[in-house]
Scaffold this motif. Structure first.
Motif, mmCIF file in Angstrom:
data_model
loop_
_atom_site.group_PDB
_atom_site.id
_atom_site.type_symbol
_atom_site.label_atom_id
_atom_site.label_comp_id
_atom_site.label_asym_id
_atom_site.label_seq_id
_atom_site.Cartn_x
_atom_site.Cartn_y
_atom_site.Cartn_z
ATOM 1 N N MET A 163 0.891 -1.255 0.155
ATOM 2 C CA MET A 163 -0.042 0.027 0.023
ATOM 3 C C MET A 163 0.828 1.144 0.117
ATOM 4 O O MET A 163 0.542 2.277 -0.753
ATOM 5 C CB MET A 163 -0.966 -0.043 1.323
ATOM 6 N N PHE A 164 1.932 1.212 0.856
ATOM 7 C CA PHE A 164 2.634 2.484 0.868
ATOM 8 C C PHE A 164 3.373 2.731 -0.437
ATOM 9 O O PHE A 164 3.798 3.735 -0.954
ATOM 10 C CB PHE A 164 3.588 2.479 2.083
ATOM 11 N N ALA A 165 3.822 1.594 -1.076
ATOM 12 C CA ALA A 165 4.806 1.692 -2.086
ATOM 13 C C ALA A 165 3.799 2.304 -3.322
ATOM 14 O O ALA A 165 4.216 3.080 -4.292
ATOM 15 C CB ALA A 165 5.267 0.200 -2.633
ATOM 16 N N LYS A 166 2.544 1.793 -3.409
ATOM 17 C CA LYS A 166 1.594 2.092 -4.496
ATOM 18 C C LYS A 166 1.081 3.635 -4.194
ATOM 19 O O LYS A 166 0.862 4.172 -5.442
ATOM 20 C CB LYS A 166 0.397 1.244 -4.654
ATOM 21 N N LEU A 167 1.052 3.945 -3.071
ATOM 22 C CA LEU A 167 0.756 5.466 -2.490
ATOM 23 C C LEU A 167 1.661 6.335 -3.206
ATOM 24 O O LEU A 167 1.455 7.544 -3.744
ATOM 25 C CB LEU A 167 0.372 5.598 -1.087
ATOM 26 N N GLU A 168 3.203 5.961 -2.946
ATOM 27 C CA GLU A 168 4.195 6.782 -3.539
ATOM 28 C C GLU A 168 4.189 6.838 -5.110
ATOM 29 O O GLU A 168 4.251 8.002 -5.730
ATOM 30 C CB GLU A 168 5.645 6.113 -3.298
ATOM 31 N N GLU A 169 3.636 5.828 -5.911
ATOM 32 C CA GLU A 169 3.613 5.737 -7.350
ATOM 33 C C GLU A 169 2.506 6.778 -7.652
ATOM 34 O O GLU A 169 2.546 7.845 -8.590
ATOM 35 C CB GLU A 169 3.299 4.438 -7.646
#
Length: 334
Positions: A163-169
């Motif tokens: 989730m945190f990785a996709k939010l950065e994207e």
């Protein structure tokens, strides 16, 4: 010249007042030795056996005796008034004004009447009481929050990491989305990721778990067992006050509370296996009914287990926390 004649004269001239021998009065004190010298001088020239010495008081004039016999009276000290045109006049006036003002203020304070006590209505009393309760509650919450301690947070769930990785994207793409919409978009992308990508986050979560375990143990050892115990008590109290969830801090060093006889009986009945066909609530009701139907002699076995466990609790409490344990009731088996 008259003075020389008086000095050279004999005993006859000694009876004369010297003040009449001068052309004008002279205010000069004549000592006794001086007069004696004058008498000796005259005796040297006129050595007559019938001559008598005149007393000193006779030689001194009446005017001189009256002038120097009495002590001078001291002059009375007079208060010097400040000149209104002098540079010190404004300063003296200012000091006098301050002294007068201070005297007036002091007299006003002395005569000031005490303020009458305000009578509150029932509603005002109730509001004041509620305000005090709320103030005490805020103070208590502040003290409890300072005692709860904050263990290091962990990120061991692969989906959370995704989730945190996709939010950065989503943020890098420059989409102007609200925070809620951005999280929704990140969650949808995390759910739709491939197996290979999911495995990447799973491995990262496992590595984070090992690192977090080391960090947690290091943080736990930096606090005493008593501090962890007090922190858990503060967490339970905050959960009651604020109606929120505060999970206890797990510490294997904490002393387990002493169990009562009923708990020993319940554990024995659960392990027997004849109640497996029942749900957990039904088992609880059935075991409680059996316990109430037992005699004191039948309960004696579990009472002895309770007493032994209570002794263990007191001993470990003193060893681990460094203080005596609070008293534990011994009638809990009934």
């Amino acid at each position: 010249m008259p003075l020389n004649l008086a000095r050279c004269g004999g005993g006859v001239l000694q009876h004369l007042q010297l003040s009449s021998a001068f052309s004008r009065p002279i205010r000069q004190a004549i000592s006794q030795s001086h007069v004696r010298c004058m008498s000796l001088a005259t005796l040297g020239r006129f050595s007559t056996p019938n001559v008598r010495y005149a007393p000193v008081s006779v030689a001194l004039s009446g005017r001189l005796t009256n002038g120097y016999a009495t002590a001078a009276t001291p002059k009375k000290r007079t208060t010097k008034k400040a000149d209104p045109e002098s540079p010190e006049a404004p300063k003296a006036k200012k000091v006098a004004s301050k002294a007068k003002k201070a005297k007036t203020t002091k007299s006003k304070k002395a005569t000031k009447k005490p303020r009458a006590k305000k009578v509150l209505t029932e509603e005002q009393k109730e509001a004041k009481k509620e305000a005090k309760i709320a103030s005490d509650q805020r103070k208590l919450v502040k003290e409890l929050k300072a005692a709860v301690l904050s263990p290091p947070k962990r990120l061991t769930n692969y989906f959370t990491l995704a989730m945190f990785a996709k939010l950065e994207e989503v943020k890098k793409e420059g989409k102007e989305l609200a925070a809620t919409d951005a999280f929704k978009e990140a969650a949808e992308r995390a759910k739709a990721m491939s197996d290979a990508e999911r495995k990447k986050f799973t491995d990262a979560a496992a590595a984070n778990k090992e690192a977090h375990q080391e960090e947690y143990e290091k943080w736990l050892n930096s606090h005493t067992p008593l501090e962890i115990k007090q922190a858990n008590m503060a967490r339970r109290r905050l959960a009651q006050i604020q109606n929120k969830k505060f999970f206890p801090i797990h510490d294997p060093r904490l002393v387990k509370r002493a169990k009562v006889g009923y708990l020993f009986y319940a554990e024995e009945r659960h392990q027997a296996g004849d109640l497996k066909h029942m749900t957990v609530p039904e088992r609880g009701v059935r075991i409680a009914e059996e316990w109430r139907g037992m005699t004191d002699a039948e309960k004696q076995k579990y009472v002895r287990l309770q007493e032994a466990d209570t002794e263990r609790y007191f001993r470990e409490y003193k060893e681990v926390y460094g203080e005596d344990a609070p008293n534990v009731g011994k009638n809990l088996s009934k």
